[in-house]
Motif scaffolding. Structure first.
Motif, PDB file in Angstrom:
ATOM      1  N   ILE A  98       0.838  -1.197   0.000  1.00  0.00           N
ATOM      2  CA  ILE A  98       0.000   0.000   0.000  1.00  0.00           C
ATOM      3  C   ILE A  98       0.873   1.247   0.000  1.00  0.00           C
ATOM      4  O   ILE A  98       0.626   2.203  -0.755  1.00  0.00           O
ATOM      5  N   LEU A 101       2.519   1.622  -3.586  1.00  0.00           N
ATOM      6  CA  LEU A 101       1.598   1.984  -4.665  1.00  0.00           C
ATOM      7  C   LEU A 101       1.041   3.392  -4.486  1.00  0.00           C
ATOM      8  O   LEU A 101       0.889   4.140  -5.458  1.00  0.00           O
ATOM      9  N   TYR A 102       0.739   3.775  -3.251  1.00  0.00           N
ATOM     10  CA  TYR A 102       0.160   5.096  -3.024  1.00  0.00           C
ATOM     11  C   TYR A 102       1.217   6.199  -3.119  1.00  0.00           C
ATOM     12  O   TYR A 102       0.908   7.303  -3.581  1.00  0.00           O
ATOM     13  N   ARG A 172      -9.576  -7.818  -3.879  1.00  0.00           N
ATOM     14  CA  ARG A 172      -8.746  -7.177  -4.903  1.00  0.00           C
ATOM     15  C   ARG A 172      -7.628  -8.122  -5.303  1.00  0.00           C
ATOM     16  O   ARG A 172      -7.420  -9.172  -4.689  1.00  0.00           O
ATOM     17  N   TYR A 174      -4.528  -6.996  -5.264  1.00  0.00           N
ATOM     18  CA  TYR A 174      -3.404  -6.522  -4.463  1.00  0.00           C
ATOM     19  C   TYR A 174      -3.962  -5.679  -3.323  1.00  0.00           C
ATOM     20  O   TYR A 174      -5.154  -5.369  -3.273  1.00  0.00           O
ATOM     21  N   CYS A 175      -3.100  -5.305  -2.392  1.00  0.00           N
ATOM     22  CA  CYS A 175      -3.535  -4.542  -1.217  1.00  0.00           C
ATOM     23  C   CYS A 175      -3.794  -3.091  -1.605  1.00  0.00           C
ATOM     24  O   CYS A 175      -3.021  -2.493  -2.355  1.00  0.00           O
ATOM     25  N   ASP A 176      -4.874  -2.536  -1.084  1.00  0.00           N
ATOM     26  CA  ASP A 176      -5.140  -1.109  -1.268  1.00  0.00           C
ATOM     27  C   ASP A 176      -5.758  -0.544  -0.001  1.00  0.00           C
ATOM     28  O   ASP A 176      -6.318  -1.271   0.819  1.00  0.00           O
ATOM     29  N   ASN A 177      -5.640   0.747   0.157  1.00  0.00           N
ATOM     30  CA  ASN A 177      -6.016   1.420   1.393  1.00  0.00           C
ATOM     31  C   ASN A 177      -7.512   1.281   1.702  1.00  0.00           C
ATOM     32  O   ASN A 177      -7.906   0.941   2.822  1.00  0.00           O
ATOM     33  N   GLU A 253      -9.395   3.247 -10.888  1.00  0.00           N
ATOM     34  CA  GLU A 253      -9.102   2.818  -9.522  1.00  0.00           C
ATOM     35  C   GLU A 253     -10.214   3.243  -8.565  1.00  0.00           C
ATOM     36  O   GLU A 253     -10.619   2.472  -7.680  1.00  0.00           O
ATOM     37  N   SER A 257     -12.691   0.742  -6.491  1.00  0.00           N
ATOM     38  CA  SER A 257     -12.683   0.776  -5.030  1.00  0.00           C
ATOM     39  C   SER A 257     -14.045   1.130  -4.434  1.00  0.00           C
ATOM     40  O   SER A 257     -14.478   0.530  -3.452  1.00  0.00           O
ATOM     41  N   SER A 273      -8.334  -3.091 -12.406  1.00  0.00           N
ATOM     42  CA  SER A 273      -7.365  -3.151 -11.313  1.00  0.00           C
ATOM     43  C   SER A 273      -5.940  -2.896 -11.790  1.00  0.00           C
ATOM     44  O   SER A 273      -5.151  -2.240 -11.103  1.00  0.00           O
TER      45      SER A 273
END
Length: 324
Positions: A98, A101-102, A172, A174-177, A253, A257, A273
């Motif tokens: 996270i 990517l962010y 998802r 992958y990991c996202d916030n 995105e 989300s 994604s």
């Protein structure tokens, strides 16, 4: 259970595709290698040629380095998940992904905003450009475009790590916030307020800066000479293309989300994604390498030199073997 007690997260967006996983692994690996080669090649070209040691190309070098950073934050874990039968990731690695990517997305946006400011000075204030865009100012802008996003995302990760979670399933690839925030058991007001403040004060401010600079550039183009218009088109077209592609990726995105995509086709969900992290790192080296004449010419020269050097070494080695 407290978030500190969650040892792993499970990705529910993966499903069994049988032997096709080997084909998918090969395709994703080819994308990753292509991104690495294209961006590293352009970084080397810019660093090795003194004629490209100008603010615009130095900002481009920072942009290409960010593409390497962002793609490395996704692809290794994605490749592991494609091959794995159990799609899990440890909590520390999830938070690390996270963060990568962010920060990648934020550094990308900051750098594109800085580049729009640079184009504004170059086209609207050509006589004062060298005075306004000094080497110290270039270094400061690049440092801020990396340090400020890193600080902002560290705060975001710290707020997330303090959340109490009621599950560990992430829908998802992958990991996202946002997926982690949705797992929270209790109120997430602090996280939401921080996100809104950061979005509307910082990111909205960068959007205003980009719009303002291009309004001024358009005014100069309409009132200036053909040479001015030609310079604006040649240098701004790749930047606008990159901005458009980045905006589309951000939109995809947000859609992925915020909306319920459970009924959407799996292929569409995968496309939404991965669009952001696949096409942007590929788009930038292609667009800038083909459209900016200096880079395009030097890339061709570099390739020709490498080919000639390779042929020379082959002939030299063959001649030595023949003599022996």
């Amino acid at each position: 259970m407290n978030s500190s007690q969650v040892s792993f997260f499970t990705f529910s967006a993966y499903y069994d595709i049988g032997l096709f996983k080997y084909l998918l692994f090969t395709i994703v690996m080819c994308f990753y290698i292509l991104i690495l080669c294209a961006n590293v090649f352009l970084i080397v070209v810019i660093c090795m040629n003194r004629s490209l040691h100008e603010p615009m190309y130095i900002f481009l070098c920072s942009l290409f380095m960010n593409e390497l950073y962002g793609s490395t934050g996704l692809y290794p874990l994605l490749l592991i998940q494609i091959f794995s039968d159990i799609h899990t990731v440890s909590a520390p690695f999830c938070y690390l992904q996270i963060f990568c990517l962010y920060t990648y997305a934020n550094v990308e946006f900051y750098t594109l905003a800085v580049m729009s400011y640079d184009r504004y000075l170059s086209i609207c204030c050509p006589l004062q450009y060298n005075t306004l865009m000094t080497s110290n100012k270039v270094a400061m802008l690049i440092a801020l475009s990396w340090l400020f996003p890193f600080l902002a995302i560290v705060i975001m990760i710290s707020l997330n790590a303090s959340l109490q979670l009621c599950g560990n399933i992430i829908d998802r690839l992958y990991c996202d916030n946002y997926s982690l925030v949705k797992l929270a058991c209790y109120d997430t007001t602090v996280n939401n307020v921080y996100g809104l403040i950061y979005t509307f004060i910082v990111l909205f401010g960068l959007v205003v800066l980009i719009i303002y600079t291009y309004i001024r550039i358009l005014k100069v183009c309409f009132s200036g000479s053909k040479q001015t218009r030609r310079k604006a088109v040649s240098t701004c077209t790749p930047h606008l293309t990159s901005l458009f592609n980045f905006s589309v990726g951000c939109l995809f995105e947000i859609v992925q989300s915020r909306l319920n995509m459970s009924r959407a086709p799996m292929i569409l969900r995968i496309f939404l994604s991965l669009y952001f992290i696949i096409f942007q790192p590929l788009c930038n080296p292609v667009v800038y390498g083909l459209n900016l004449s200096k880079i395009h010419i030097l890339c061709r020269v570099q390739v020709v030199q490498e080919c000639l050097g390779y042929v020379y070494n082959l002939l030299k080695n063959g001649h030595l073997k023949h003599r022996t």
